[in-house]
Design an enzyme around this catalytic site. Sequence first.
Site, PDB file in Angstrom:
ATOM      1  N   GLU A  36     -52.027 116.166 -16.992  1.00  0.00           N
ATOM      2  CA  GLU A  36     -52.907 117.011 -16.201  1.00  0.00           C
ATOM      3  C   GLU A  36     -52.130 118.294 -15.908  1.00  0.00           C
ATOM      4  O   GLU A  36     -51.000 118.223 -15.416  1.00  0.00           O
ATOM      5  CB  GLU A  36     -53.256 116.283 -14.898  1.00  0.00           C
ATOM      6  CG  GLU A  36     -54.308 117.008 -14.112  1.00  0.00           C
ATOM      7  CD  GLU A  36     -54.615 116.347 -12.768  1.00  0.00           C
ATOM      8  OE1 GLU A  36     -54.209 115.185 -12.536  1.00  0.00           O
ATOM      9  OE2 GLU A  36     -55.258 117.032 -11.950  1.00  0.00           O
ATOM     10  N   ARG A  43     -44.009 102.850 -15.132  1.00  0.00           N
ATOM     11  CA  ARG A  43     -43.585 104.215 -14.809  1.00  0.00           C
ATOM     12  C   ARG A  43     -42.088 104.270 -14.701  1.00  0.00           C
ATOM     13  O   ARG A  43     -41.466 103.319 -14.229  1.00  0.00           O
ATOM     14  CB  ARG A  43     -44.087 104.543 -13.397  1.00  0.00           C
ATOM     15  CG  ARG A  43     -45.350 105.258 -13.291  1.00  0.00           C
ATOM     16  CD  ARG A  43     -45.640 105.519 -11.820  1.00  0.00           C
ATOM     17  NE  ARG A  43     -45.655 106.949 -11.615  1.00  0.00           N
ATOM     18  CZ  ARG A  43     -46.627 107.742 -12.073  1.00  0.00           C
ATOM     19  NH1 ARG A  43     -47.637 107.247 -12.718  1.00  0.00           N
ATOM     20  NH2 ARG A  43     -46.585 109.030 -11.889  1.00  0.00           N
ATOM     21  N   LYS A  53     -45.432 114.952  -9.118  1.00  0.00           N
ATOM     22  CA  LYS A  53     -45.689 116.385  -9.234  1.00  0.00           C
ATOM     23  C   LYS A  53     -46.065 116.993  -7.886  1.00  0.00           C
ATOM     24  O   LYS A  53     -45.707 118.127  -7.601  1.00  0.00           O
ATOM     25  CB  LYS A  53     -46.807 116.631 -10.253  1.00  0.00           C
ATOM     26  CG  LYS A  53     -46.282 116.612 -11.681  1.00  0.00           C
ATOM     27  CD  LYS A  53     -47.367 116.993 -12.671  1.00  0.00           C
ATOM     28  CE  LYS A  53     -48.294 115.822 -12.897  1.00  0.00           C
ATOM     29  NZ  LYS A  53     -49.314 116.077 -13.907  1.00  0.00           N
TER      30      LYS A  53
HETATM   31  P1  ATP Z   1     -47.368 112.570 -11.173  1.00  0.00           P
HETATM   32  O1  ATP Z   1     -47.535 111.374 -10.296  1.00  0.00           O
HETATM   33  O2  ATP Z   1     -45.965 113.011 -11.341  1.00  0.00           O
HETATM   34  O3  ATP Z   1     -48.284 113.691 -10.812  1.00  0.00           O
HETATM   35  P2  ATP Z   1     -49.227 111.832 -13.205  1.00  0.00           P
HETATM   36  O4  ATP Z   1     -49.309 110.477 -13.762  1.00  0.00           O
HETATM   37  O5  ATP Z   1     -50.299 112.257 -12.276  1.00  0.00           O
HETATM   38  O6  ATP Z   1     -47.786 112.041 -12.620  1.00  0.00           O
HETATM   39  P3  ATP Z   1     -50.097 113.168 -15.567  1.00  0.00           P
HETATM   40  O7  ATP Z   1     -50.009 114.595 -15.904  1.00  0.00           O
HETATM   41  O8  ATP Z   1     -51.429 112.590 -15.308  1.00  0.00           O
HETATM   42  O9  ATP Z   1     -49.147 112.924 -14.328  1.00  0.00           O
HETATM   43  O10 ATP Z   1     -49.303 112.302 -16.632  1.00  0.00           O
HETATM   44  C1  ATP Z   1     -49.411 112.422 -18.023  1.00  0.00           C
HETATM   45  C2  ATP Z   1     -48.904 111.161 -18.630  1.00  0.00           C
HETATM   46  O11 ATP Z   1     -47.554 110.930 -18.247  1.00  0.00           O
HETATM   47  C3  ATP Z   1     -49.704 109.972 -18.156  1.00  0.00           C
HETATM   48  O12 ATP Z   1     -50.009 109.168 -19.274  1.00  0.00           O
HETATM   49  C4  ATP Z   1     -48.794 109.273 -17.194  1.00  0.00           C
HETATM   50  O13 ATP Z   1     -49.029 107.912 -17.194  1.00  0.00           O
HETATM   51  C5  ATP Z   1     -47.410 109.635 -17.730  1.00  0.00           C
HETATM   52  N1  ATP Z   1     -46.423 109.613 -16.652  1.00  0.00           N
HETATM   53  C6  ATP Z   1     -46.415 110.338 -15.519  1.00  0.00           C
HETATM   54  N2  ATP Z   1     -45.380 110.003 -14.726  1.00  0.00           N
HETATM   55  C7  ATP Z   1     -44.679 109.045 -15.394  1.00  0.00           C
HETATM   56  C8  ATP Z   1     -43.514 108.282 -15.111  1.00  0.00           C
HETATM   57  N3  ATP Z   1     -42.832 108.436 -13.979  1.00  0.00           N
HETATM   58  N4  ATP Z   1     -43.102 107.393 -16.043  1.00  0.00           N
HETATM   59  C9  ATP Z   1     -43.774 107.226 -17.180  1.00  0.00           C
HETATM   60  N5  ATP Z   1     -44.882 107.902 -17.504  1.00  0.00           N
HETATM   61  C10 ATP Z   1     -45.349 108.806 -16.624  1.00  0.00           C
HETATM   62 MG    MG Z   2     -52.335 112.159 -12.994  1.00  0.00          MG
END
Ligand code: ATP
Ligand code: MG
Length: 572
Positions: free
Chosen positions: A47, A272, A282
């Site tokens: 995102e 994760r 983020k």
């Molecule tokens: P954040 O909580 O940091 O905002 P998010 O999951 O909302 O992370 P996205 O941009 O939606 O961020 O993530 C893109 C991809 O990266 C998704 O498939 C998500 O599952 C993966 N991802 C995000 N954070 C992690 C993590 N700590 N470990 C492994 N994969 C991750």
């Molecule tokens: Mg997300």
Amino acid sequence: MSTEPSPATGAAETEAPRPSNFIRDIILDDNSTGKFGGRVHTRFPPEPNGYLHIGHAKSICLNFGLAREFGGKCNLRFDDTNPSKEEVEYVESIIEDVRWLGFDWEDRLFYASDYFDQLYEWAVQLIKQGQAYVCDLTADQIREHRGTPTTAGKDSPYRDRNVEENLDLFERMRAGEFPDGSRTLRTRIDMASPNFNMRDPVMYRILRAEHHRTGNKWCIYPMYDFAHGECDSIEGITHSICTLEFEDHRPLYDWYVENLGIHHPQQIEFDRLNLTNTMLSKRKLLRLVQEGFVSGWDDPRMPTLSGMRRRGYTPEGIRLFCSRIGVSKTNGMIEFSLLEHSIREDLNLCAARVMGVVDPLKVVITNYPDDLTEEMEAVNNPEDPSAGTRKVPFSKVLYIEREDFREDPPKQYFRLSPGREVRLRYAYFVTCTGVVKDAAGEVQEIHCTYDPATRGGNAPDGRKVKSTMHWVSAAHAIDVEARIYEGLFRETGEENPDQDFTASLNPESLQVRTAKVEPSVQGAAPGSLFQFERVGYFCVDKDSTADRPVFNRTVTLKDAWAKIEKAQKNVK
Ligand code: ATP
Ligand code: MG
């Protein structure tokens, strides 16, 4: 571990056989049954609401890595369904970071917003099938109706609207007839489902916000759960890999594709990445940037890929780390020192060695000619003979590291002290003959004599010294700003829920020193990597100028992970 790097390339993850994991096993199984006709097509779906961090690197390496391994494809897709938080700056940084990490989506760069028309059509289809309805409850009312984990939710009073009315209202939602938040389109599934995600989840909301790609074309936006699987389906994704918190969303993922009768990708969840002393959210990282706790998303203390790049972490080192941690079905915590260990392993292969003194103490070689400068031959990288040698100037006045001298040495301290002989690397044996102190008793300067017969660092009579130290010539050294980093956060482990997370920021996470470095580093471009022998790895910062070179300490030479690993082996 079966993923030791091959010294020639350092690219362990492409050279060595990988340990298997449950996701590979699922793919192998699907390929053997012909479930997707042997195709493997994954995607990385960020995102664009912030910069990528090391947790994303795990997901990127996994998705692109599996595609590469199975001769498949991996798309880069922006999940841009929430215009209020998304920005073009983030899109650009994400593209740069995924490329930098070494992956290529070829011509498959997509945006969920590319599919808004199709998603709208599918919403209409569900309305026509009697499986979606326009609901006039507010967000708060929807929450109240949702029930609890032990009690069923309550049906919305609008749940039984007929198809014509729903089609009309949804069309008018799209046309902008209703204020933000006044209505939603909801899926008609089951308000008594034990799974909250199935209790008539919202598919569309009304939101007037300018979208970075579609501008003001839309004032309704699809929710993540509706958009995500449908985008996967459109792109022909076979394995939709996401993190564990989406496990409970899988029934809804499946429900949408099945009821729409479209291609059905398999959602698979993995753990994760959590790292000790590190915040990987983020939302929180954005606060650090916005509230000025760091200099920006690429502050070298940030766990973002742009911060790590600026600090001197290499893509090879990060990929090595990701292949080492693997994937699993339960969330855990990874030691930050394992990341540093992987980075160090790669830097050891590629970083040029130089001599630099971070905490300088002056040394005068009293029997050395006043105006002589000798060029000493030094090895650029003992791991890489092709890197060759260079000349390092040596003269009467030098700097050594302050901690390499003790007036009163404890037992086991073999570095310089009064009367003791040591080796100056690539130069001579020197013996300390005197100490000059200031009024406060602080050592100001050391006096030594050198043995001209030991040029190059060896004594013809075979006598040995117990210590070899780095040095720089005072007249030739250049002053550089050395930025020494510690963890951004002081505490490990669990957060204290009573305190804002910023309370555990480490006030000493950045210390700035003036280091004295051999002249060969003059003019090195930002991003250049060095090992200051015995001190650590350093990377030239983007703030660097000819007048004021700036070096970030990437990582120390001390391997904390080796210690932890040893302790773990002893426990077993
Ligand atoms: P954040 O909580 O940091 O905002 P998010 O999951 O909302 O992370 P996205 O941009 O939606 O961020 O993530 C893109 C991809 O990266 C998704 O498939 C998500 O599952 C993966 N991802 C995000 N954070 C992690 C993590 N700590 N470990 C492994 N994969 C991750
Ligand atoms: Mg997300």
